[in-house]
Design a protein around this motif. Structure first.
Motif, short mmCIF file in Angstrom:
data_model
loop_
_atom_site.label_atom_id
_atom_site.label_comp_id
_atom_site.label_asym_id
_atom_site.label_seq_id
_atom_site.Cartn_x
_atom_site.Cartn_y
_atom_site.Cartn_z
N THR A 122 0.81 -1.23 0.00
CA THR A 122 0.00 0.00 0.00
C THR A 122 0.84 1.27 0.00
O THR A 122 0.54 2.22 -0.75
N ASP A 164 1.89 1.98 -3.41
CA ASP A 164 0.76 2.36 -4.25
C ASP A 164 0.39 3.82 -4.05
O ASP A 164 0.05 4.53 -5.01
N LEU A 181 -0.64 4.70 4.38
CA LEU A 181 -1.61 3.60 4.45
C LEU A 181 -3.01 4.03 4.04
O LEU A 181 -3.98 3.30 4.26
N ILE A 194 -5.96 1.61 2.45
CA ILE A 194 -5.53 0.22 2.61
C ILE A 194 -6.72 -0.74 2.69
O ILE A 194 -6.66 -1.85 2.15
N ARG A 206 -8.26 -1.34 -0.75
CA ARG A 206 -7.22 -1.97 -1.56
C ARG A 206 -7.11 -3.46 -1.21
O ARG A 206 -7.08 -4.31 -2.10
#
Length: 210
Positions: free
Chosen positions: A136, A139, A174, A177, A180
């Motif tokens: 994460t 990302d 985060l 998260i 995701r």
């Protein structure tokens, strides 16, 4: 992108498994996952850039997005954040497929039989969710770099990480998260479940045709 990934991953995996001893099969799976990810990134990055620019309401349609990005930023605009994408997706692909393959090997040895479709799907869901959570922070940085366009808010991956940490704190890495982990877990279940089912069907047809 998935077709390219699987088309590269499967033969690379078979070749690497021949090169490495059985106790180092995890290295073969990690490497094959990274190779497959690198190949599919040639398609995944431009589509990710277009998708995220549209989500930021910068463009109304995908064709408009492609045309205007190329006009203003050149072809390289479609590959904005390519380095950060690789820094996120290569570890993601390598870790996810390694976890999935190793869990399948362990489960098959323990059960002393081939896995059922539902078992492949459950292992795929776990591999996807775990890897999604782990990656994460990468990302978050990838998204920031991709959507900045010509603004150039960040000078690169390291500068992006430092700026987020300084301005928003460690918790910002985060963000998102939960969704995701949820969608990658569901996606992993479907992807791996369908992949293994398709491979078994094709194998049966090949054997019957011989």
């Amino acid at each position: 992108a998935s077709a390219i990934f699987v088309g590269v991953y499967e033969p690379a995996k078979r070749k690497l498994l021949e090169m490495f001893p059985e106790n180092l099969s995890a290295i073969a799976h990690l490497t094959a996952g990274a190779i497959g990810g690198a190949a599919s990134s040639l398609i995944r990055v431009p589509t990710e850039v277009v998708k995220q620019r549209m989500q930021m309401s910068q463009f109304k349609t995908a064709p408009d997005a492609v045309r205007l990005i190329v006009a203003k930023e050149g072809i390289k605009g479609l590959y904005a954040g390519y380095g950060s994408f690789l820094l996120r997706d290569l570890p993601f692909d390598a870790i996810q497929f390694c976890i999935y393959e190793q869990l399948r090997i362990g489960y098959r040895l323990a059960a002393k039989r081939d896995l059922k479709d539902a078992e492949n799907a459950i292992i795929g869901a776990f591999a996807g969710a775990f890897t999604g959570a782990l990656t994460t922070p990468l990302d978050v940085m990838k998204t920031r770099l991709m959507i900045q366009g010509q603004a150039s808010q960040y000078r690169g991956f390291i500068d992006c990480a430092q700026t987020i940490l300084r301005e928003e704190g460690a918790g910002a890495f985060l963000k998102g998260i939960e969704p995701r982990v949820l969608w990658i877990g569901i996606g992993g279940s479907i992807f791996f479940g369908v992949l293994e089912k398709t491979k078994s069907i094709l194998a049966e047809r090949t054997n019957r045709s011989r």
